[in-house]
Design a protein around this motif. Structure first.
Motif, PDB file in Angstrom:
ATOM      1  N   GLU A 196      67.530 122.590  85.139  1.00 18.67           N
ATOM      2  CA  GLU A 196      68.534 122.872  84.100  1.00 18.67           C
ATOM      3  C   GLU A 196      69.910 122.370  84.541  1.00 18.67           C
ATOM      4  O   GLU A 196      70.685 121.860  83.737  1.00 18.67           O
ATOM      5  CB  GLU A 196      68.607 124.381  83.796  1.00 18.67           C
ATOM      6  N   GLY A 197      70.200 122.550  85.849  1.00 19.90           N
ATOM      7  CA  GLY A 197      71.473 122.070  86.392  1.00 19.90           C
ATOM      8  C   GLY A 197      71.623 120.573  86.171  1.00 19.90           C
ATOM      9  O   GLY A 197      72.678 120.093  85.756  1.00 19.90           O
ATOM     10  N   VAL A 198      70.549 119.832  86.449  1.00 17.05           N
ATOM     11  CA  VAL A 198      70.584 118.383  86.264  1.00 17.05           C
ATOM     12  C   VAL A 198      70.691 118.049  84.777  1.00 17.05           C
ATOM     13  O   VAL A 198      71.501 117.217  84.363  1.00 17.05           O
ATOM     14  CB  VAL A 198      69.315 117.723  86.860  1.00 17.05           C
ATOM     15  N   LYS A 199      69.888 118.753  83.974  1.00 19.39           N
ATOM     16  CA  LYS A 199      69.878 118.461  82.534  1.00 19.39           C
ATOM     17  C   LYS A 199      71.221 118.758  81.886  1.00 19.39           C
ATOM     18  O   LYS A 199      71.657 118.045  80.983  1.00 19.39           O
ATOM     19  CB  LYS A 199      68.770 119.255  81.842  1.00 19.39           C
ATOM     20  N   SER A 200      71.897 119.815  82.374  1.00 23.55           N
ATOM     21  CA  SER A 200      73.164 120.197  81.749  1.00 23.55           C
ATOM     22  C   SER A 200      74.243 119.136  82.006  1.00 23.55           C
ATOM     23  O   SER A 200      75.237 119.069  81.283  1.00 23.55           O
ATOM     24  CB  SER A 200      73.630 121.559  82.261  1.00 23.55           C
ATOM     25  N   LEU A 201      74.043 118.320  83.052  1.00 21.39           N
ATOM     26  CA  LEU A 201      75.027 117.270  83.338  1.00 21.39           C
ATOM     27  C   LEU A 201      74.703 115.974  82.594  1.00 21.39           C
ATOM     28  O   LEU A 201      75.522 115.068  82.524  1.00 21.39           O
ATOM     29  CB  LEU A 201      75.068 116.975  84.838  1.00 21.39           C
ATOM     30  N   LYS A 202      73.477 115.891  82.078  1.00 20.82           N
ATOM     31  CA  LYS A 202      73.035 114.643  81.447  1.00 20.82           C
ATOM     32  C   LYS A 202      73.994 114.205  80.347  1.00 20.82           C
ATOM     33  O   LYS A 202      74.317 114.961  79.444  1.00 20.82           O
ATOM     34  CB  LYS A 202      71.626 114.811  80.863  1.00 20.82           C
ATOM     35  N   SER A 203      74.465 112.974  80.455  1.00 19.34           N
ATOM     36  CA  SER A 203      75.306 112.397  79.411  1.00 19.34           C
ATOM     37  C   SER A 203      75.315 110.898  79.658  1.00 19.34           C
ATOM     38  O   SER A 203      74.747 110.421  80.635  1.00 19.34           O
ATOM     39  CB  SER A 203      76.729 112.956  79.494  1.00 19.34           C
ATOM     40  N   SER A 207      74.593 109.627  85.856  1.00 19.29           N
ATOM     41  CA  SER A 207      73.286 109.119  86.270  1.00 19.29           C
ATOM     42  C   SER A 207      72.867 109.842  87.535  1.00 19.29           C
ATOM     43  O   SER A 207      73.703 110.393  88.251  1.00 19.29           O
ATOM     44  CB  SER A 207      73.318 107.628  86.597  1.00 19.29           C
ATOM     45  N   SER A 208      71.573 109.792  87.806  1.00 17.82           N
ATOM     46  CA  SER A 208      71.113 110.466  89.017  1.00 17.82           C
ATOM     47  C   SER A 208      69.947 109.736  89.653  1.00 17.82           C
ATOM     48  O   SER A 208      69.218 108.995  88.994  1.00 17.82           O
ATOM     49  CB  SER A 208      70.722 111.907  88.689  1.00 17.82           C
ATOM     50  N   LEU A 209      69.831 109.978  90.959  1.00 18.69           N
ATOM     51  CA  LEU A 209      68.686 109.503  91.724  1.00 18.69           C
ATOM     52  C   LEU A 209      68.083 110.747  92.359  1.00 18.69           C
ATOM     53  O   LEU A 209      68.721 111.403  93.181  1.00 18.69           O
ATOM     54  CB  LEU A 209      69.131 108.512  92.805  1.00 18.69           C
ATOM     55  N   ILE A 210      66.879 111.080  91.933  1.00 25.00           N
ATOM     56  CA  ILE A 210      66.284 112.339  92.340  1.00 25.00           C
ATOM     57  C   ILE A 210      65.083 112.064  93.237  1.00 25.00           C
ATOM     58  O   ILE A 210      64.150 111.374  92.835  1.00 25.00           O
ATOM     59  CB  ILE A 210      65.896 113.155  91.093  1.00 25.00           C
ATOM     60  N   ILE A 211      65.158 112.579  94.450  1.00 31.08           N
ATOM     61  CA  ILE A 211      64.068 112.396  95.405  1.00 31.08           C
ATOM     62  C   ILE A 211      63.189 113.631  95.325  1.00 31.08           C
ATOM     63  O   ILE A 211      63.676 114.747  95.525  1.00 31.08           O
ATOM     64  CB  ILE A 211      64.627 112.214  96.836  1.00 31.08           C
ATOM     65  N   THR A 212      61.936 113.436  94.983  1.00 30.85           N
ATOM     66  CA  THR A 212      61.064 114.599  94.806  1.00 30.85           C
ATOM     67  C   THR A 212      59.597 114.228  94.965  1.00 30.85           C
ATOM     68  O   THR A 212      59.213 113.073  94.816  1.00 30.85           O
ATOM     69  CB  THR A 212      61.273 115.236  93.407  1.00 30.85           C
ATOM     70  N   HIS A 213      58.782 115.235  95.295  1.00 26.77           N
ATOM     71  CA  HIS A 213      57.327 115.069  95.286  1.00 26.77           C
ATOM     72  C   HIS A 213      56.728 115.901  94.154  1.00 26.77           C
ATOM     73  O   HIS A 213      55.519 115.991  94.022  1.00 26.77           O
ATOM     74  CB  HIS A 213      56.729 115.591  96.604  1.00 26.77           C
ATOM     75  N   HIS A 214      57.578 116.543  93.371  1.00 24.01           N
ATOM     76  CA  HIS A 214      57.163 117.640  92.513  1.00 24.01           C
ATOM     77  C   HIS A 214      56.937 117.198  91.066  1.00 24.01           C
ATOM     78  O   HIS A 214      57.890 116.905  90.347  1.00 24.01           O
ATOM     79  CB  HIS A 214      58.290 118.686  92.538  1.00 24.01           C
ATOM     80  N   GLN A 215      55.678 117.160  90.630  1.00 18.50           N
ATOM     81  CA  GLN A 215      55.369 116.755  89.250  1.00 18.50           C
ATOM     82  C   GLN A 215      56.056 117.679  88.235  1.00 18.50           C
ATOM     83  O   GLN A 215      56.533 117.230  87.196  1.00 18.50           O
ATOM     84  CB  GLN A 215      53.853 116.757  89.041  1.00 18.50           C
ATOM     85  N   LYS A 216      56.123 118.966  88.575  1.00 17.92           N
ATOM     86  CA  LYS A 216      56.711 119.950  87.657  1.00 17.92           C
ATOM     87  C   LYS A 216      58.187 119.599  87.367  1.00 17.92           C
ATOM     88  O   LYS A 216      58.653 119.700  86.238  1.00 17.92           O
ATOM     89  CB  LYS A 216      56.617 121.338  88.315  1.00 17.92           C
ATOM     90  N   LEU A 217      58.909 119.188  88.414  1.00 24.16           N
ATOM     91  CA  LEU A 217      60.319 118.822  88.224  1.00 24.16           C
ATOM     92  C   LEU A 217      60.419 117.606  87.302  1.00 24.16           C
ATOM     93  O   LEU A 217      61.278 117.549  86.421  1.00 24.16           O
ATOM     94  CB  LEU A 217      60.999 118.534  89.567  1.00 24.16           C
ATOM     95  N   LEU A 218      59.501 116.651  87.486  1.00 27.98           N
ATOM     96  CA  LEU A 218      59.517 115.451  86.638  1.00 27.98           C
ATOM     97  C   LEU A 218      59.261 115.826  85.179  1.00 27.98           C
ATOM     98  O   LEU A 218      59.843 115.249  84.273  1.00 27.98           O
ATOM     99  CB  LEU A 218      58.465 114.443  87.108  1.00 27.98           C
ATOM    100  N   ASP A 219      58.377 116.815  84.972  1.00 33.08           N
ATOM    101  CA  ASP A 219      58.106 117.264  83.599  1.00 33.08           C
ATOM    102  C   ASP A 219      59.376 117.817  82.952  1.00 33.08           C
ATOM    103  O   ASP A 219      59.618 117.620  81.775  1.00 33.08           O
ATOM    104  CB  ASP A 219      57.018 118.356  83.589  1.00 33.08           C
ATOM    105  N   TYR A 220      60.181 118.527  83.753  1.00 33.25           N
ATOM    106  CA  TYR A 220      61.419 119.103  83.219  1.00 33.25           C
ATOM    107  C   TYR A 220      62.480 118.045  82.948  1.00 33.25           C
ATOM    108  O   TYR A 220      63.129 118.060  81.909  1.00 33.25           O
ATOM    109  CB  TYR A 220      62.025 120.112  84.201  1.00 33.25           C
ATOM    110  N   ILE A 221      62.680 117.165  83.933  1.00 30.19           N
ATOM    111  CA  ILE A 221      63.853 116.282  83.809  1.00 30.19           C
ATOM    112  C   ILE A 221      63.574 114.976  83.077  1.00 30.19           C
ATOM    113  O   ILE A 221      64.491 114.300  82.670  1.00 30.19           O
ATOM    114  CB  ILE A 221      64.503 115.960  85.172  1.00 30.19           C
TER     115      ILE A 221
END
Ligand code: ADP
Ligand code: MG
Length: 260
Positions: A196-203, A207-221
């Motif tokens: 939500e923190g990332v999404k609330s900044l979306k405009s 832009s962002s570069l997100i390092i993750t292994h987490h499919q769930k996070l990808l589903d959200y963002i």
């Protein structure tokens, strides 16, 4: 769309801990272009150089650029001090946020926000205005105001440290943020807060570069692009569907295709 970050043929080495201080090459020619408004995800096996890339972009002194260039909003990022990078709009959420004993969290956040505001030519916030802003932002992120009174990250759980990073990011209003496994070790509620923190900044200005292994996070963002880093190079880039393929096949197939 405007290109905000352009990485060209970036080679990075780190000094190892040996008495001779040997340099070890970690990144071997990274090319990456990110436009304003885009969300990019970086995946890849452990030890492939993902954190190294985020450190070198933030100006960590242990990581030496041996070749290549990085342009941030058209200026040579590598020539800027870490402070100037933050003032220019870059933000890095560390994989392992540091603890600062004796430093009050609210004071720390206020100093960070005001130094960036000053450098950007904005009016500094007085204590009252800052408190109002930080309380509103903390509430949105389900961040207990008790954590503002404590020392920075001292005794915070893993999840609380990550929330603190997201709070910092929201307050600093970066135009480009790198989140290095900000989601690792989080329960589902905390993961949602990060997302939500990332999404609330979306405009269009963020832009962002997100390092993750987490499919769930990808589903959200819902990222625009996914890149796979292995052996210090981006071996594959694709759309959001790439993560499903990786989940099924692991990295070995992609690596095999790259080596072939
Ligand atoms: P990732 O984040 O993809 O797991 P890292 O960027 O942390 O990978 O590390 C890439 C490689 O560089 C690893 O082999 C790691 O051991 C090495 N490395 C990173 N930082 C240092 C350092 N300060 N000293 C020695 N080796 C390092
Ligand atoms: Mg890492």
């Amino acid at each position: 769309m405007k290109t905000i970050l352009k990485i060209k043929n970036l080679h990075v080495s780190v000094k190892d801990e040996s008495p001779e201080g040997h340099c070890k090459a970690i990144l071997n020619g990274i090319n990456l272009s990110i436009s304003s408004g885009e969300t990019h995800v970086l995946m890849g096996p452990n030890g492939s150089g993902k954190s190294t890339l985020s450190y070198v972009l933030s100006g960590h002194p242990d990581y030496k650029v041996t070749a290549g260039s990085v342009l941030f909003k058209g200026q040579n990022l590598l020539s800027l001090t870490p402070d100037a990078r933050a003032a220019a709009g870059l933000f890095l959420a560390f994989q392992a946020p540091i603890e600062l004993p004796g430093v009050n969290n609210a004071n720390f956040l206020k100093t960070a926000v005001n130094s960036v505001r000053k450098a950007r030519g904005q009016e500094e916030l007085d204590s009252l205005k800052f408190l109002k802003l930080v309380k509103e932002t903390a509430k949105k992120l389900s961040f207990s105001s008790d954590m503002l009174k404590r020392n920075v990250n001292v005794g915070f759980s893993g999840g609380e440290k990550k929330r603190n990073e997201v709070l910092q990011m929201s307050l600093l209003h970066p135009s480009f943020a790198i989140l290095d496994e900000t989601d690792s070790g989080l329960d589902i509620d905390a993961l949602r807060v990060v997302a939500e923190g990332v999404k609330s900044l979306k405009s269009t200005e963020f832009s962002s570069l997100i390092i993750t292994h987490h499919q769930k996070l990808l589903d959200y963002i819902r990222p625009d692009y996914i890149h796979v880093l292995a052996k210090g190079r981006i071996i594959h880039s694709g759309g959001p569907e790439l993560s499903k393929r990786i989940e099924k096949e692991g990295y070995s197939r992609l690596l095999g295709e790259f080596d072939a």
